[in-house]
Design a protein around this motif. Structure first.
Motif, PDB file in Angstrom:
ATOM      1  N   ASN A 379      26.322 -65.504 -47.893  1.00  0.00           N
ATOM      2  CA  ASN A 379      24.860 -66.786 -48.458  1.00  0.00           C
ATOM      3  C   ASN A 379      24.994 -66.929 -46.535  1.00  0.00           C
ATOM      4  N   ASN A 380      25.688 -67.450 -45.954  1.00  0.00           N
ATOM      5  CA  ASN A 380      24.439 -67.574 -44.321  1.00  0.00           C
ATOM      6  C   ASN A 380      24.534 -66.313 -43.281  1.00  0.00           C
ATOM      7  N   ARG A 381      24.696 -66.896 -42.731  1.00  0.00           N
ATOM      8  CA  ARG A 381      24.899 -65.905 -40.448  1.00  0.00           C
ATOM      9  C   ARG A 381      26.788 -65.748 -40.471  1.00  0.00           C
ATOM     10  N   ARG A 382      27.336 -67.119 -40.603  1.00  0.00           N
ATOM     11  CA  ARG A 382      28.488 -67.093 -40.272  1.00  0.00           C
ATOM     12  C   ARG A 382      29.382 -66.418 -40.617  1.00  0.00           C
ATOM     13  N   GLU A 383      29.403 -66.771 -42.346  1.00  0.00           N
ATOM     14  CA  GLU A 383      29.750 -65.600 -43.575  1.00  0.00           C
ATOM     15  C   GLU A 383      29.487 -64.746 -43.005  1.00  0.00           C
ATOM     16  N   ALA A 384      28.167 -63.555 -43.018  1.00  0.00           N
ATOM     17  CA  ALA A 384      27.955 -62.285 -42.628  1.00  0.00           C
ATOM     18  C   ALA A 384      28.646 -61.401 -41.387  1.00  0.00           C
ATOM     19  N   VAL A 385      28.720 -62.775 -40.366  1.00  0.00           N
ATOM     20  CA  VAL A 385      29.023 -62.111 -38.850  1.00  0.00           C
ATOM     21  C   VAL A 385      31.130 -61.532 -39.635  1.00  0.00           C
TER      22      VAL A 385
END
Length: 400
Positions: A379-385
């Protein structure tokens, strides 16, 4: 670019009930039909005696509701035959609408009174998977008046009585083999339209690598712009070119059901495909049926024998699939450009800085980011990384 041999075929189709233009994405179906229809109508304007008129309906997944489909089709016809369809629309708007045949019968009668030839183009018909709509389209084709003609552009054959229409001489077909650029057309496109100055042998090499796919040639031309070593690029041009990867992922993979995507990704390692061989690679049954479905759906498989027991993938498609990173937990791969964005999402750069770094607009960067989130299930950039790190995607920098 004029393609006279195809326009002549389409002109013949305007005398038949149905013209079917069926080929995978990237073969120029819509552009060809739009150019031809304008030329066909202009040759004998509607106002003239024995004139012509053309209607166009672009379809999408939302048109699988029969009421919506027929309302849009009738509305398209009314743009060129204004006095037709009003009764049919009123029947459809009734609290208890009658069967579709009862709606189509008066429509057919009104079309029969048109004093000029009418062509109705249904573009992207492959999105229509409603059996009810397909059955009623067969009814309409069977009862079309002689001056009305239907043209269907599609990536897969529709569930229509094609064999019967073919046997009666009421069907004209243009397939991928017809739409492919000939060597002369490829030369004219690359050198005259795209402004390149390629040698004959370079054009022949590109035409062979792309197998005449217009989109692939266009993407190759875009990749060649500004390069000094054009011959070297052509010699190494393959399905792992970033433009090819992005295009195939957007236009082919993303539109397929999960089971089809898994099959394509797992069997791309094979140079030749057969049902039993695909079963062995995927660990599942049904490989032959899947190959038959891919063949019918024009999904980049090429039959290698008359009995269609052996196939291969289109050269660029197979190379693209083999070059795209696929992890067991990632059904849909990230495109080359999405990997670029993902790598930068792991840095301290903000959205505008990432867009500038990749020389794309901020909206484009945001679209890639949304696609990445969807594919990674985050859902967000941190989770994607974090997810990308778990899958080993960040360990392979894709920046060039």
């Amino acid at each position: 670019m004029p393609r006279h041999r195809l326009r002549e075929r389409l002109n013949r189709g305007a005398e038949a009930k149905l013209t079917l233009v069926a080929a995978p994405a990237g073969f120029g179906k819509t552009t060809l039909l739009a150019d031809w229809l304008g030329e066909w109508v202009a040759a004998a304007p509607q106002a003239a005696a024995g004139g012509r008129a053309g209607a166009w309906l672009s379809l999408d997944q939302g048109d699988n509701r029969p009421a919506s489909f027929w309302a849009y089709l009738i509305a398209a016809l009314r743009t060129v035959v204004p006095d037709t369809g009003a009764h049919a629309l009123s029947l459809m708007g009734a609290p208890q609408p009658p069967p579709v045949e009862a709606v189509l019968a008066p429509l057919v009668n009104e079309l029969a009174a048109a004093p000029y030839d009418v062509v109705l183009v249904l573009d992207d018909f492959h999105v229509i998977d409603s059996s009810e709509i397909q059955a009623r389209m067969a009814f309409l084709l069977d009862h079309l008046p002689r001056q009305v003609h239907v043209v269907i552009a599609t990536r897969a054959d529709p569930e229509l009585p094609l064999a019967r229409l073919r046997a009666r001489g009421e069907l004209v077909e243009l397939r991928a083999a017809d739409l492919r650029f000939t060597p002369d057309e490829a030369a004219a496109y690359l050198n005259e339209v795209m402004g390149l100055e390629l040698a004959v042998e370079d054009i022949a090499a590109l035409e062979g690598r792309t197998e005449g796919s217009i989109a692939a040639l266009q993407l190759a031309a875009l990749s060649m712009r500004g390069r000094d070593d054009v011959a070297g690029f052509i010699a190494g041009f393959a399905g792992d070119d970033r433009y090819i990867v992005d295009y195939l992922v957007e236009e082919v993979l993303r539109r397929q059901p999960e089971r089809v995507r898994r099959f394509l990704l797992h069997t791309a390692v094979l140079d030749r495909l057969s049902g039993p061989l695909c079963d062995a690679v995927t660990g599942l049954d049904g490989g032959r049926a899947m190959l038959e479905a891919l063949d019918r759906g024009n999904l980049f498989v090429v039959p290698l024998d008359d009995r269609r027991r052996w196939h291969r993938y289109h050269h660029l498609f197979g190379e693209s699939e083999r070059s795209t990173p696929v992890r067991p937990d990632l059904v849909e791969p990230l495109s080359e450009r999405e990997l670029d964005v993902l790598w930068l999402l792991g840095s301290d750069l903000g959205g505008p800085e990432i867009a500038r770094e990749l020389t794309v607009s901020l909206n484009t960067m945001r679209t890639h980011t949304r696609n990445i989130f969807a594919k990674l299930g985050v859902n967000n950039r941190r989770e994607a990384v974090r997810r990308a790190d778990e899958l080993g995607l960040l360990s392979r920098s894709r920046r060039r």
